[in-house]
Motif scaffolding. Structure first.
Motif, PDB file in Angstrom:
ATOM      1  N   PHE A 161      -2.141   8.561  -7.499  1.00 31.65           N
ATOM      2  CA  PHE A 161      -1.421   8.119  -6.348  1.00 31.65           C
ATOM      3  C   PHE A 161      -1.740   6.825  -6.138  1.00 31.65           C
ATOM      4  O   PHE A 161      -1.090   5.989  -5.645  1.00 31.65           O
ATOM      5  CB  PHE A 161      -1.683   9.126  -5.128  1.00 31.65           C
ATOM      6  CG  PHE A 161      -1.306   8.369  -3.661  1.00 31.65           C
ATOM      7  CD1 PHE A 161       0.084   7.903  -3.571  1.00 31.65           C
ATOM      8  CD2 PHE A 161      -2.162   8.212  -3.081  1.00 31.65           C
ATOM      9  CE1 PHE A 161       0.241   7.460  -2.308  1.00 31.65           C
ATOM     10  CE2 PHE A 161      -2.043   7.449  -1.872  1.00 31.65           C
ATOM     11  CZ  PHE A 161      -0.653   7.156  -1.554  1.00 31.65           C
ATOM     12  N   TYR A 214       3.445  12.536  -6.409  1.00 31.39           N
ATOM     13  CA  TYR A 214       3.340  10.913  -6.161  1.00 31.39           C
ATOM     14  C   TYR A 214       4.011  10.310  -5.396  1.00 31.39           C
ATOM     15  O   TYR A 214       3.764   9.392  -4.637  1.00 31.39           O
ATOM     16  CB  TYR A 214       2.991  10.317  -7.728  1.00 31.39           C
ATOM     17  CG  TYR A 214       1.520  10.793  -8.324  1.00 31.39           C
ATOM     18  CD1 TYR A 214       0.441  11.721  -7.624  1.00 31.39           C
ATOM     19  CD2 TYR A 214       1.541  10.527  -9.720  1.00 31.39           C
ATOM     20  CE1 TYR A 214      -0.408  12.067  -8.438  1.00 31.39           C
ATOM     21  CE2 TYR A 214       0.630  10.986 -10.502  1.00 31.39           C
ATOM     22  CZ  TYR A 214      -0.600  11.935  -9.641  1.00 31.39           C
ATOM     23  OH  TYR A 214      -1.582  12.453 -10.397  1.00 31.39           O
ATOM     24  N   SER A 243       5.440   4.967 -10.182  1.00 29.37           N
ATOM     25  CA  SER A 243       4.563   6.200  -9.749  1.00 29.37           C
ATOM     26  C   SER A 243       5.088   7.404 -10.507  1.00 29.37           C
ATOM     27  O   SER A 243       4.417   8.253 -11.052  1.00 29.37           O
ATOM     28  CB  SER A 243       4.568   6.230  -8.387  1.00 29.37           C
ATOM     29  OG  SER A 243       3.583   7.440  -7.942  1.00 29.37           O
ATOM     30  N   PHE A 302       3.781   8.436  -1.612  1.00 26.20           N
ATOM     31  CA  PHE A 302       3.977   6.737  -1.816  1.00 26.20           C
ATOM     32  C   PHE A 302       5.163   6.359  -0.977  1.00 26.20           C
ATOM     33  O   PHE A 302       5.063   5.568  -0.169  1.00 26.20           O
ATOM     34  CB  PHE A 302       4.456   6.249  -3.233  1.00 26.20           C
ATOM     35  CG  PHE A 302       4.282   4.695  -3.212  1.00 26.20           C
ATOM     36  CD1 PHE A 302       2.929   4.163  -3.511  1.00 26.20           C
ATOM     37  CD2 PHE A 302       5.302   3.988  -3.248  1.00 26.20           C
ATOM     38  CE1 PHE A 302       2.788   2.838  -3.593  1.00 26.20           C
ATOM     39  CE2 PHE A 302       5.093   2.594  -3.419  1.00 26.20           C
ATOM     40  CZ  PHE A 302       3.816   1.876  -3.486  1.00 26.20           C
ATOM     41  N   LEU A 351      -0.579   2.263  -5.095  1.00 28.48           N
ATOM     42  CA  LEU A 351      -1.019   1.830  -3.772  1.00 28.48           C
ATOM     43  C   LEU A 351      -1.764   0.376  -3.775  1.00 28.48           C
ATOM     44  O   LEU A 351      -1.594  -0.429  -3.032  1.00 28.48           O
ATOM     45  CB  LEU A 351      -1.806   2.930  -3.023  1.00 28.48           C
ATOM     46  CG  LEU A 351      -2.243   2.729  -1.679  1.00 28.48           C
ATOM     47  CD1 LEU A 351      -1.147   2.197  -0.610  1.00 28.48           C
ATOM     48  CD2 LEU A 351      -3.016   3.654  -1.067  1.00 28.48           C
ATOM     49  N   LEU A 410       7.228   2.746  -6.731  1.00 27.24           N
ATOM     50  CA  LEU A 410       7.511   3.869  -6.432  1.00 27.24           C
ATOM     51  C   LEU A 410       8.167   4.394  -7.504  1.00 27.24           C
ATOM     52  O   LEU A 410       7.781   5.524  -8.152  1.00 27.24           O
ATOM     53  CB  LEU A 410       8.562   4.007  -5.219  1.00 27.24           C
ATOM     54  CG  LEU A 410       9.146   5.335  -4.708  1.00 27.24           C
ATOM     55  CD1 LEU A 410       8.012   6.430  -4.633  1.00 27.24           C
ATOM     56  CD2 LEU A 410      10.209   5.359  -3.997  1.00 27.24           C
TER      57      LEU A 410
END
Length: 281
Positions: free
Chosen positions: A54, A148, A97, A152, A58, A94
């Motif tokens: 994750f 994840y 991810s 997010f 970020l 996103l």
């Protein structure tokens, strides 16, 4: 279940010389949920390695979205509208991810279980079939990518990077993206022969991450390269999620959804058939 009698044994004791073999009744026995449960129990003890995926998007959001974003005022977003750079980058990260979580689980982990752990050979000694294994592993990869993505999305909401109620559909869209990448990743894993082949996975994933309009709009690319970019799966994921989170929604998004539906179906069929060929031969 079929019973096989070993005729070579002359031991007169009751039960001596008998061996039992459980044969899957077909490619699918409806037991895929058992494999998902097993993965959950395994990662319950390895939670740190699970949640670490994750933090990568970020950190990219904080460093590029807000660091580099101070040097860039606005960029061209969906529909040609000008939006802030963090608002442009966040939905792309996103999508990345969801892709990374699904690809990692459906390639590295599956390869170890298949080639070294011999886990799937043991599973086929039960009523489970190759399609159960494919669906179970892909489902777990989908759940990992979805977790994840959900985390997010919460970060994006807290940072004010969601500007439309259409973003409620972003999580289902991430699940579709994760499912498609997991299916293709598992299908590709069945063709791999050694750990060196995973260099090819990075050779595919890294350019997708860098060039699928993750950090730059499509208009900055030369026409030929821009056309190639529009064929890539991560580009379609980013377009879908960028439109949902910014509220620029159009009928063209159905094309993005259809792209991933076909991608998921093709990957699942290939993965199941290859597993059946390799494990039941």
């Amino acid at each position: 279940m079929t019973q096989t009698v070993d005729q070579k044994s002359a031991d007169p004791r009751p039960g001596a010389g008998l061996s039992f073999r459980i044969v899957p009744p077909g490619l699918y026995a409806g037991r895929a949920s058992v494999l998902v449960e097993r993965s959950f129990l395994v990662y319950r003890r390895l939670w740190l390695s699970f949640v670490s995926g994750f933090f990568e998007p970020l950190f990219f959001l904080l460093s590029l979205g807000y660091g580099f974003g101070r040097l860039v005022s606005e960029v061209e977003g969906p529909g040609g509208h000008l939006i802030s750079y963090p608002l442009f980058v966040a939905p792309a990260l996103l999508a990345a991810s969801a892709m990374n979580g699904a690809v990692f689980d459906s390639t590295y982990n599956v390869f170890f279980k298949f080639k070294y752990g011999k886990l799937y050979d043991a599973m086929l000694a039960t009523p489970m079939g190759p399609l159960d294994i494919a669906i179970g592993e892909i489902s777990w990869a989908l759940l990992r990518g979805g977790m994840y993505s959900g985390a997010f999305l919460a970060v994006m909401l807290g940072m004010g990077l969601i500007t439309s109620p259409w973003a409620l559909l972003a999580l289902p869209a991430c699940l579709l993206v994760a499912f498609a990448f997991a299916a293709v990743g598992m299908a590709a894993t069945t063709f791999m022969r050694s750990w060196q082949d995973f260099d090819l996975v990075q050779l595919a994933v890294l350019p997708l991450f860098l060039f699928s309009t993750t950090f730059f709009p499509l208009s900055v690319y030369p026409p030929l390269l821009g056309t190639v970019v529009t064929w890539t799966p991560l580009y379609h994921a980013i377009e879908l999620l960028r439109g949902l989170t910014t509220g620029v929604v159009g009928w063209g998004m159905l094309g993005n959804v259809a792209y991933f539906a076909v991608m998921a179906a093709v990957g699942l069929v290939i993965a199941a058939r290859r597993l059946g060929t390799l494990l039941l031969k």
